[in-house]
Design an enzyme around this catalytic site. Structure first.
Site, mmCIF file in Angstrom:
data_model
loop_
_atom_site.group_PDB
_atom_site.id
_atom_site.type_symbol
_atom_site.label_atom_id
_atom_site.label_comp_id
_atom_site.label_asym_id
_atom_site.label_seq_id
_atom_site.Cartn_x
_atom_site.Cartn_y
_atom_site.Cartn_z
ATOM 1 N N SER A 18 31.766 29.683 50.125
ATOM 2 C CA SER A 18 32.170 28.570 50.978
ATOM 3 C C SER A 18 30.973 28.015 51.723
ATOM 4 O O SER A 18 30.080 28.760 52.134
ATOM 5 C CB SER A 18 33.237 29.030 51.978
ATOM 6 O OG SER A 18 33.549 27.997 52.899
ATOM 7 N N HIS A 36 58.258 38.374 38.090
ATOM 8 C CA HIS A 36 58.636 37.210 38.902
ATOM 9 C C HIS A 36 57.816 37.156 40.192
ATOM 10 O O HIS A 36 58.269 36.598 41.197
ATOM 11 C CB HIS A 36 60.135 37.216 39.247
ATOM 12 C CG HIS A 36 61.028 37.331 38.056
ATOM 13 N ND1 HIS A 36 61.486 36.233 37.351
ATOM 14 C CD2 HIS A 36 61.531 38.422 37.424
ATOM 15 C CE1 HIS A 36 62.248 36.639 36.349
ATOM 16 N NE2 HIS A 36 62.292 37.966 36.365
#
Length: 520
Positions: A373, A243
């Site tokens: 980037s 989870h």
């Protein structure tokens, strides 16, 4: 004529449910490695053009609708030209995939060889076979301009191949292009055939060849690389996550073993679906009855295709199913869809485990392949993971299209054949390419971040699970909650709350003993 690759030995590598799908030696098209016939293969620099054919000039061809002007430098005929005019949809990027074009060459060569046995003039058969081999070799690629969005049976593309091969055979025999003499596209190249059985046959041939020569090798390459990492990481203990929350420990090798098994099952799924793709519709002609063909033609064509490709094909036992439904394509696409799900999970896990470098999970160090980037200096991104997950999304979309197309057979014919072919070949190509890229530029270069792994393991509250057999679930929960609230360690709260000594904690909470079941 180019020589036929005859089979001297046969070794079965794929068989499921008693159905055929054997690879005989190494897949080739009359000696040419089929790796060169991938959808992205560069076409030869020596394209054939008709003798005397000049750009900007035209010759007259005709069909049952009458005469039509065709570019003089092309081998196609009237029906191809009409299709170009009637289906201006999508442009060049929507053209029929090249593996399908090459598969037409395989089938037309096989059919001509078999038709020779059933009365086709040997001189014409030889010329047709030579022209078909030139299609296989890629020398006529630029004569197949039709887009996928045409008649749903693929009739225009079947006639495209008939016309190109017929005109090239006419040229070989010294005739005049467009005369249909001495080789007629319908009467000779398409002898004993219909578009309705021809197109599904080449769909299967093209798909099987691409799977054998591209997808399966790429997936096995990935499987080996992941297996290597499983072994390399087997002694590195880390915290597990369920989870997306802290869970009990496992080894990094165990985590990768899950990925190894997923890819291995994917290979098995392909192998299990392949036998149905190795069944050919050829011989069913218009509606599956075999009208205008000869008894035994279907079996002989499958045998000839097998010899030309070194992969064992069989004639479909029921031609009505083979023409009206394409469940084998849908089944294989389903296997590819599952593989896409597996690869998306694997890529996302690796991306998350490699997040950071300082503010993420930071348990894996991924290869830095390029700047990440245009504005943030020094940033490096998990680009291979991102590329692979985009491929997976596309394959899932392809499967949705294939599902609709496969469900759209009406009575005796499915009329979504070109769309089925385009999407299954796209999925095969994309998954094969992506597996190669992901393996070579990411998986083989993955390294563990020992510091990050150790820190997370040390700080995890879920190590308290090891205390369950000794002090009970409720007491363990109390320790974990108190440690979280106080920002302290499990060991501190275990002792402070009076559940035991530091020595007992160290004896009972040992991560290396928490990664397997207890021996009895």
């Amino acid at each position: 004529m180019a020589s036929v690759a005859h089979i001297s030995t046969a070794k079965a590598i794929f068989r499921a449910g008693g159905l055929p799908c054997r690879r005989l030696i190494t897949p080739t098209l009359t000696g040419l490695p089929l790796k060169t016939h991938r959808m992205n293969s560069t076409t030869p620099t020596y394209h054939l053009i008709p003798k005397g054919g000049k750009h900007g000039e035209f010759r007259q061809e005709s069909d049952t609708f009458g005469p039509i002007q065709v570019p003089a430098e092309k081998y196609w005929g009237a029906q191809t030209q009409r299709s170009l005019q009637n289906f201006r949809i999508g442009g060049e990027k929507e053209r029929l995939p090249l593996p399908l074009v090459r598969a037409f060459g395989v089938l037309k060569r096989a059919a001509a060889s078999v038709n020779r046995e059933f009365g086709l003039d040997p001189k014409l058969a030889d010329a047709i076979e030579q022209a078909a081999q030139e299609v296989i070799d890629g020398r006529l690629d630029d004569n197949f301009p039709l887009v996928v969005f045409q008649t749903g049976s693929g009739t225009q593309s079947n006639m495209n191949s008939n016309e190109v091969i017929a005109n090239r055979a006419i040229e070989i025999l010294g005739g005049t292009l467009g005369s249909k003499k001495p080789v007629h596209p319908n009467d000779h190249v398409n002898m004993s055939q219909s578009s309705n059985d021809t197109f599904p046959t080449v769909m299967h041939i093209a798909s099987v060849l691409q799977i054998h020569t591209h997808l399966l090798p790429a997936m096995k390459h990935l499987h080996r690389a992941l297996k290597g990492k499983e072994e390399e990481f087997k002694n590195i203990i880390k915290i597990g996550r369920t989870h997306m929350q802290d869970a009990t420990p496992l080894s990094l090798g165990q985590e990768f073993s899950g990925y190894v098994t997923q890819v291995g099952y994917g290979i098995e799924r392909i192998n299990n679906a392949l036998p149905r793709l190795c069944l050919l519709a050829q011989g069913g002609t218009a509606v599956g009855t075999g009208l205008n063909t000869f008894e035994g033609f279907d079996v002989k064509v499958a045998e000839k295709v097998s010899k030309l490709t070194n992969i064992e094909f069989k004639t479909a036992p029921n031609k009505f199913e083979a023409l009206a439904a394409h469940d084998a394509i849908v089944e294989m696409s389903g296997a590819l869809n599952v593989i896409a799900c597996s690869l998306m999970k694997i890529a996302n896990d690796i991306r998350q485990l490699g997040s950071g470098p300082r503010c993420g999970l930071g348990e894996l160090i991924l290869p830095a392949n390029e700047p990440g980037s245009s504005i943030m200096p020094g940033k490096v991104n998990p680009t291979q993971c991102e590329a692979l997950t985009m491929v997976c999304a596309q394959v899932m979309g392809n499967h949705a299209t294939i599902t609709v197309a496969g469900a759209s057979g009406h009575c005796e014919l499915n009329v979504f054949k070109p769309l089925l072919a385009k999407n299954i070949l796209s999925s095969i190509r994309l998954l094969g390419d992506a597996c190669e890229s992901f393996t070579d530029h990411c998986v083989v270069g993955i390294e563990p971040n020992y510091e990050g792994i150790a820190r997370h393991l040390r700080d995890s509250l879920m190590l308290v699970t090891a205390l369950n057999p000794h002090i009970g679930y409720d007491n363990c929960a109390k320790i974990a909650k108190t440690a979280l609230k106080n920002k302290s360690t499990l060991k501190h709260e275990f002792v402070t709350l009076g559940f035991g000594t530091p020595e007992q904690f160290d004896e009972w909470v040992r991560p290396e003993l928490m990664i397997s079941a207890k021996k009895v």
